[in-house]
Motif scaffolding. Structure first.
Motif, PDB file in Angstrom:
ATOM      1  N   GLY A  91       0.810  -1.214   0.000  1.00 14.50           N
ATOM      2  CA  GLY A  91       0.000   0.000   0.000  1.00 14.50           C
ATOM      3  C   GLY A  91       0.843   1.263   0.000  1.00 14.50           C
ATOM      4  O   GLY A  91       0.510   2.237  -0.689  1.00 14.50           O
ATOM      5  N   ILE A  92       1.939   1.261   0.752  1.00 10.06           N
ATOM      6  CA  ILE A  92       2.830   2.433   0.768  1.00 10.06           C
ATOM      7  C   ILE A  92       3.494   2.618  -0.588  1.00 10.06           C
ATOM      8  O   ILE A  92       3.635   3.754  -1.078  1.00 10.06           O
ATOM      9  CB  ILE A  92       3.871   2.281   1.892  1.00 10.06           C
ATOM     10  CG1 ILE A  92       3.182   2.335   3.263  1.00 10.06           C
ATOM     11  CG2 ILE A  92       4.933   3.372   1.802  1.00 10.06           C
ATOM     12  CD1 ILE A  92       4.110   2.060   4.417  1.00 10.06           C
ATOM     13  N   LEU A  93       3.910   1.521  -1.224  1.00 13.05           N
ATOM     14  CA  LEU A  93       4.507   1.622  -2.551  1.00 13.05           C
ATOM     15  C   LEU A  93       3.500   2.151  -3.572  1.00 13.05           C
ATOM     16  O   LEU A  93       3.828   3.006  -4.405  1.00 13.05           O
ATOM     17  CB  LEU A  93       5.045   0.263  -2.987  1.00 13.05           C
ATOM     18  CG  LEU A  93       6.277  -0.267  -2.241  1.00 13.05           C
ATOM     19  CD1 LEU A  93       6.597  -1.694  -2.682  1.00 13.05           C
ATOM     20  CD2 LEU A  93       7.475   0.630  -2.481  1.00 13.05           C
ATOM     21  N   LEU A  94       2.266   1.661  -3.527  1.00 13.05           N
ATOM     22  CA  LEU A  94       1.232   2.163  -4.429  1.00 13.05           C
ATOM     23  C   LEU A  94       0.958   3.639  -4.183  1.00 13.05           C
ATOM     24  O   LEU A  94       0.799   4.425  -5.127  1.00 13.05           O
ATOM     25  CB  LEU A  94      -0.059   1.362  -4.243  1.00 13.05           C
ATOM     26  CG  LEU A  94      -0.104  -0.044  -4.828  1.00 13.05           C
ATOM     27  CD1 LEU A  94      -1.410  -0.726  -4.428  1.00 13.05           C
ATOM     28  CD2 LEU A  94       0.028  -0.021  -6.335  1.00 13.05           C
ATOM     29  N   LEU A  95       0.896   4.006  -2.923  1.00 14.88           N
ATOM     30  CA  LEU A  95       0.622   5.403  -2.588  1.00 14.88           C
ATOM     31  C   LEU A  95       1.751   6.318  -3.019  1.00 14.88           C
ATOM     32  O   LEU A  95       1.514   7.380  -3.615  1.00 14.88           O
ATOM     33  CB  LEU A  95       0.398   5.520  -1.082  1.00 14.88           C
ATOM     34  CG  LEU A  95       0.241   6.935  -0.520  1.00 14.88           C
ATOM     35  CD1 LEU A  95      -1.024   7.589  -1.065  1.00 14.88           C
ATOM     36  CD2 LEU A  95       0.213   6.897   1.004  1.00 14.88           C
ATOM     37  N   GLY A  96       2.996   5.920  -2.723  1.00 13.69           N
ATOM     38  CA  GLY A  96       4.118   6.797  -3.014  1.00 13.69           C
ATOM     39  C   GLY A  96       4.387   6.982  -4.494  1.00 13.69           C
ATOM     40  O   GLY A  96       4.781   8.066  -4.922  1.00 13.69           O
ATOM     41  N   ARG A  97       4.163   5.944  -5.277  1.00 12.89           N
ATOM     42  CA  ARG A  97       4.496   6.049  -6.692  1.00 12.89           C
ATOM     43  C   ARG A  97       3.309   6.460  -7.556  1.00 12.89           C
ATOM     44  O   ARG A  97       3.372   7.425  -8.307  1.00 12.89           O
ATOM     45  CB  ARG A  97       5.068   4.716  -7.206  1.00 12.89           C
ATOM     46  CG  ARG A  97       5.677   4.850  -8.586  1.00 12.89           C
ATOM     47  CD  ARG A  97       6.109   3.520  -9.158  1.00 12.89           C
ATOM     48  NE  ARG A  97       6.812   3.715 -10.415  1.00 12.89           N
ATOM     49  CZ  ARG A  97       6.204   3.950 -11.574  1.00 12.89           C
ATOM     50  NH1 ARG A  97       4.888   4.011 -11.626  1.00 12.89           N
ATOM     51  NH2 ARG A  97       6.909   4.136 -12.676  1.00 12.89           N
TER      52      ARG A  97
END
Length: 297
Positions: free
Chosen positions: A145-151
């Motif tokens: 979820g953090i990777l999806l949010l950040g990118r």
């Protein structure tokens, strides 16, 4: 003439603007009463709560709208399918390397250490269940979820925010185009598919890396298929539903939150205000989903 000037200078005959300004400044500098300070604090707290509740209600309605419209055939027009394909390629294709790299680091830092200390404590039989409950079920959805949010999530916030503040969204509406169907629905569904795909790849990369490190260090001697068999058999029937559902919901809410943050931007907003707002909301959404799925009802 002199009598007139004398009468104007008599005290109390006219108001002195200089004295009035000084009295007004002194009144402003006077300490506020406790009641006024409490009321101002409560008003600020009420505005903040109302604003957050407003976004939460909009997000709940948008989630239902995406699910409802996705099952309607006429919603999938050519422009919508094109937006879905472009976003899906950006989410999965663009985030694949970062996801595998994060999974590899998780395997080195978490999986291999778990295998080592469980073997050292004589609890090697619990390795599969602990890896499923800790790495696959808890760590993987949060990091994905953090990777999806950040990118990709912040990219949606930026793009839709600039379209909103620049007036292009109003132009779409004036031309009879629905921004929800054209932008929000396909992007959210692309995030949903991407969250599930990247979550499975992240989990596989973390487990495989942890096995390789443990095999090289001599902690375990079983072949790789035996290791994965122990992990799979340690999963309960509910895990086969909860783990994929958690990846799907995380991607879904990150997509909805990013799109709505951009569409609800005002004319006073810019990238300095949109990006921190979108990131903080996305982090709260990801953590909230993880906590809700971790509760035992």
């Amino acid at each position: 003439m002199s009598e007139t000037n004398t009468n104007q200078r008599e005290p109390g005959s006219d108001r002195d603007p200089i004295l009035e300004a000084e009295n007004h400044q002194q009144a402003q500098r006077a300490p506020l009463s406790l009641k006024v300070r409490i009321l101002r604090r409560l008003a600020w707290l009420g505005r903040l709560t109302r604003h957050q509740l407003w976004f939460f209600l909009i997000m709940m309605g948008a989630c239902w709208g995406v699910i409802f419209e996705s099952f309607r055939a006429h919603s999938w027009r050519r422009t919508v399918r094109y937006e879905f394909g472009v976003t899906l390629n950006s989410v999965i294709g663009g985030g694949l390397v970062a996801t595998l790299f994060a999974g590899t680091l998780t395997g080195v830092a978490a999986v291999s250490q778990t295998i080592y200390w469980l073997g050292f404590a004589g609890l090697a039989k619990m390795t599969g269940s602990i890896l499923v409950n800790v790495v696959v079920r808890e760590i993987a959805p949060i990091l994905v979820g953090i990777l999806l949010l950040g990118r990709n999530g912040m990219l949606s916030v930026t793009e839709l925010g600039l379209l909103t503040t620049g007036g292009q969204i109003r132009s779409f509406q004036a031309q009879g185009l629905d921004p929800f169907l054209l932008l929000v629905m396909p992007r959210t569904l692309a995030f949903t598919v991407g969250g599930f795909t990247l979550g499975i790849l992240f989990s596989f990369a973390a487990l495989l890396t942890g096995y390789i490190i443990s095999r090289i260090s001599g902690v375990i001697t079983n072949p790789v298929w035996t290791f994965f068999y122990d992990v799979v058999t340690a999963m309960s029937g509910a895990d086969y539903i909860i783990i994929p559902l958690k990846f799907i919901v995380v991607g879904f809410v990150v997509g909805v939150g990013g799109c709505l943050t951009g569409l609800t931007a005002t004319n006073e907003d810019n990238l300095r205000t949109l990006l921190p707002r979108g990131f903080s909301r996305g982090m709260l959404i990801v953590m909230a989903v993880s906590v809700l799925f971790s509760l035992d009802f």
